[in-house]
Enzyme design. Structure first.
Site, PDB file in Angstrom:
ATOM      1  N   ARG A  47       8.644  -4.697 -33.776  1.00 18.87           N
ATOM      2  CA  ARG A  47       7.449  -4.114 -34.382  1.00 18.87           C
ATOM      3  C   ARG A  47       7.822  -3.534 -35.743  1.00 18.87           C
ATOM      4  O   ARG A  47       8.663  -2.651 -35.854  1.00 18.87           O
ATOM      5  CB  ARG A  47       6.855  -3.026 -33.480  1.00 18.87           C
ATOM      6  CG  ARG A  47       5.536  -2.468 -34.026  1.00 18.87           C
ATOM      7  CD  ARG A  47       4.791  -1.678 -32.990  1.00 18.87           C
ATOM      8  NE  ARG A  47       5.451  -0.414 -32.665  1.00 18.87           N
ATOM      9  CZ  ARG A  47       5.038   0.409 -31.688  1.00 18.87           C
ATOM     10  NH1 ARG A  47       4.005   0.072 -30.931  1.00 18.87           N
ATOM     11  NH2 ARG A  47       5.677   1.537 -31.460  1.00 18.87           N
ATOM     12  N   ASN A  77       5.509  -8.514 -32.779  1.00 19.29           N
ATOM     13  CA  ASN A  77       4.267  -7.756 -32.723  1.00 19.29           C
ATOM     14  C   ASN A  77       3.317  -8.228 -33.828  1.00 19.29           C
ATOM     15  O   ASN A  77       3.670  -8.212 -35.014  1.00 19.29           O
ATOM     16  CB  ASN A  77       4.562  -6.262 -32.884  1.00 19.29           C
ATOM     17  CG  ASN A  77       3.318  -5.411 -32.855  1.00 19.29           C
ATOM     18  OD1 ASN A  77       2.780  -5.060 -33.892  1.00 19.29           O
ATOM     19  ND2 ASN A  77       2.863  -5.093 -31.667  1.00 19.29           N
ATOM     20  N   LYS A 145       3.242   6.357 -32.656  1.00 14.43           N
ATOM     21  CA  LYS A 145       2.115   5.734 -33.349  1.00 14.43           C
ATOM     22  C   LYS A 145       0.879   6.583 -33.133  1.00 14.43           C
ATOM     23  O   LYS A 145       0.756   7.304 -32.135  1.00 14.43           O
ATOM     24  CB  LYS A 145       1.882   4.306 -32.847  1.00 14.43           C
ATOM     25  CG  LYS A 145       1.565   4.201 -31.367  1.00 14.43           C
ATOM     26  CD  LYS A 145       1.402   2.772 -30.897  1.00 14.43           C
ATOM     27  CE  LYS A 145       0.195   2.103 -31.461  1.00 14.43           C
ATOM     28  NZ  LYS A 145      -0.091   0.787 -30.877  1.00 14.43           N
ATOM     29  N   LYS A 366      -2.691  19.336  -0.434  1.00 10.84           N
ATOM     30  CA  LYS A 366      -3.373  19.941   0.708  1.00 10.84           C
ATOM     31  C   LYS A 366      -4.700  20.515   0.268  1.00 10.84           C
ATOM     32  O   LYS A 366      -4.783  21.210  -0.756  1.00 10.84           O
ATOM     33  CB  LYS A 366      -2.484  21.050   1.278  1.00 10.84           C
ATOM     34  CG  LYS A 366      -2.991  21.720   2.541  1.00 10.84           C
ATOM     35  CD  LYS A 366      -3.109  23.226   2.365  1.00 10.84           C
ATOM     36  CE  LYS A 366      -4.459  23.557   1.838  1.00 10.84           C
ATOM     37  NZ  LYS A 366      -4.865  24.889   1.631  1.00 10.84           N
ATOM     38  N   CYS A 444      -4.484  29.028   1.947  1.00 11.27           N
ATOM     39  CA  CYS A 444      -3.350  29.209   1.039  1.00 11.27           C
ATOM     40  C   CYS A 444      -2.062  29.411   1.823  1.00 11.27           C
ATOM     41  O   CYS A 444      -0.978  28.963   1.410  1.00 11.27           O
ATOM     42  CB  CYS A 444      -3.590  30.395   0.118  1.00 11.27           C
ATOM     43  SG  CYS A 444      -5.026  30.188  -0.970  1.00 11.27           S
TER      44      CYS A 444
END
Length: 530
Positions: A47, A77, A145, A366, A444
């Site tokens: 590239r 590319n 990029k 959970k 919890c």
């Protein structure tokens, strides 16, 4: 001219996209390329966004000479003319580049054509147009990029891969992938249909490295180990299988309880302010050691010494700490238990949960029906604050199994009856007492106990590998945490000194403290239903 690589023989595992602008000061590009190939790079894409044609051609020819030496395919590319000039093995095209059909008509027969894709529609078009592979991204944020499309996230890639089922078109993920998230990327992107990536594309982790040989070798090792493991074990993270009996599961869970009391694992908990003291007491009662810490600066150090991490979203005031804690727990292969408390209540909570689950891989998730329904974008159940409303799921077993496959972890659906699945096995648990619904934070507490049991499960593994994000029987850990609370609740409610919620809570802590392997085996109501 060396023989060109054929489409069918390509190994996309470690796909390098070059970027000379990323090289460290004084580091030679061709030296970096050769060292990366020595380290295990299997495909190279050249590239050159800012080079003129003459410079691009020179770089491509020099790169090809090295790639041919290692029998690694070279792709160009964007630039069809450069690919034709050097007889490259193929090209990679963006969404605004030349159409695949036109590129195919210009390139020699058998040339490889890949297409960048950011949506399911992009993938479907690429398949229809005859692309050989797709590059899906960006998976993570990237500095290499400017991004013109949204970040997909690890979990989003899995959904997109389903569009390739039965097509034969290969897939690589790209965008911010590096050694610290490569395993998370490979693990988390597998679709619910079992479709996995063929490889990962890497840019800066190799091109910006002072030691590209070591960087490529580390990535290659992770990929090979993961692929080897995935081919053998398609389910999420458990050693249990459908042929196991309820009795064998009870034995496994009771064994973990003994390990907890023997090893006293440290369990790091980021939890809500309502239950911090209660959760710490539950941890101590089981025989483990709690540390309730939320500061971002502590997360890396805590990940090294803790046995497991609990992230509870009850009060979301420390998102950065949650992100960093999970990141470091993944790096150190520590179980992460995620409790998305009240996730369906607000858009903010749903956004945070999605961000967390894309940033790191949970070992166990959970939640009640409303919470898990919100995570799964299900219309079958609704949430009201932290509670569920309505009748619940018509088929809870199928729901938890599918969500486990989607999230690549163990799922616990709590309720009057609890369901636990790793995507292969589904376990039904029928313990518990109605007084649990009349005290704050009982759900919890379940998350805390699951974290304790998972820490014990992870501690039993003698040899760590690069194959999984967490080694250890997370399904048994999840079941053990649920049973600890529900069995203890029955024992507590039966005590003569319990008259209601006010006396039940301290009695529950007492019974967690007095819980023994024999009590678990005797009291647990376990059924393997799938």
């Amino acid at each position: 001219m060396a023989e060109r690589i054929t489409v069918g023989s390509i190994d996309y595992s470690l796909y390098l996209v070059t970027g000379r602008d990323l090289l460290p000061v004084g580091k030679d590009y061709l030296e970096t390329l050769e060292q990366s190939l020595q380290g295990g790079v299997t495909v190279v894409q050249i590239r050159e966004k800012n080079a003129d044609t003459a410079e691009f051609l020179k770089i491509a020819l020099e790169s090809q000479t090295i790639c041919r030496r290692y029998k690694v395919p070279i792709l160009i590319n964007d630039r069809i003319d450069i690919a034709l000039a050097i007889h490259a093995d193929g090209v990679h095209l963006g969404q605004t580049d030349m159409p695949v059909s036109m590129a195919r008509s210009l390139l020699p027969k058998g040339s490889i054509i890949g297409v960048s894709c950011n949506t399911k529609e992009h993938i479907q078009t690429a398949v229809e147009d005859g692309a050989d592979y797709v590059g899906i991204g960006a998976v993570w944020g990237t500095l290499t990029k400017a991004l013109t499309s949204p970040i997909i996230g690890v979990r989003g890639v899995g959904e997109m891969l389903k569009s390739l089922d039965g097509t034969g078109v290969r897939a690589v993920a790209i965008g911010g992938i590096k050694s610290t998230n490569a395993l998370r990327t490979l693990h988390g992107t597998i679709s619910t249909t079992g479709h996995a990536l063929d490889g990962i594309a890497v840019v800066s982790d190799i091109m910006n490295s002072a030691d590209p040989l070591a960087s490529a070798r580390s990535l290659s090792s992770t990929i090979r180990a993961f692929k080897s493991y995935s081919a053998q074990v398609p389910s999420a993270s458990s050693v249990l299988s459908p042929e196991h009996t309820a009795e064998s599961i009870k034995t496994s869970v009771s064994s973990l309880l003994g390990i907890i009391k023997s090893l006293k694992p440290l369990v790091h908990q980021i939890t809500n302010t309502v239950v911090t003291n209660q959760s710490a007491n539950a941890t101590l009662a089981l025989g483990a050691s709690p540390i309730m810490a939320t500061a971002s600066a502590e997360m890396e150090d805590l990940s090294r010494v803790s046995g497991a991490l609990l992230v509870n979203m009850g009060t979301v005031t420390d998102k950065e700490g949650m992100l960093l804690a999970g990141h470091h727990a993944n790096l150190h292969r520590k179980p992460i238990i995620f409790d998305p408390v009240g996730v369906g209540a607000t858009t903010f909570r749903r956004t945070v949960a999605n961000e967390l689950l894309n940033a790191w891989q949970a070992s166990v998730i959970k939640g009640n029906a409303g919470e898990l329904g919100a995570l799964a974008n299900s219309e079958e159940v609704k949430a009201r604050g932290v509670d569920s409303v309505g009748k619940g799921f018509a088929d809870p077993a199928s729901f938890v199994k599918q969500l486990a496959l989607k999230e690549r972890c163990v799922i616990i659906l709590t309720g009057i009856t609890d369901y636990v699945s790793d995507g292969s096995t589904v376990i039904k648990l029928d313990n518990g007492h109605e007084l649990l619904a009349h005290i704050t934070g009982s759900g919890c507490m379940v998350g805390t106990c699951v974290a304790v049991f998972c820490a014990a499960a992870a501690s039993t593994v003698e040899v760590r590998t690069d194959k999984k994000l967490v080694d250890g029987d997370m399904l048994s850990g999840a079941i053990g945490g649920v049973l600890a609370v529900t069995v203890a609740s029955e024992l507590a409610a039966a005590r003569p000194d319990v008259f209601g919620p006010g006396t039940f809570l301290p009695a529950l802590i007492d019974e967690l403290y007095n819980l023994t392997p024999d009590k678990v085996i005797e009291q647990a109501k376990v059924e393997v239903i799938e």
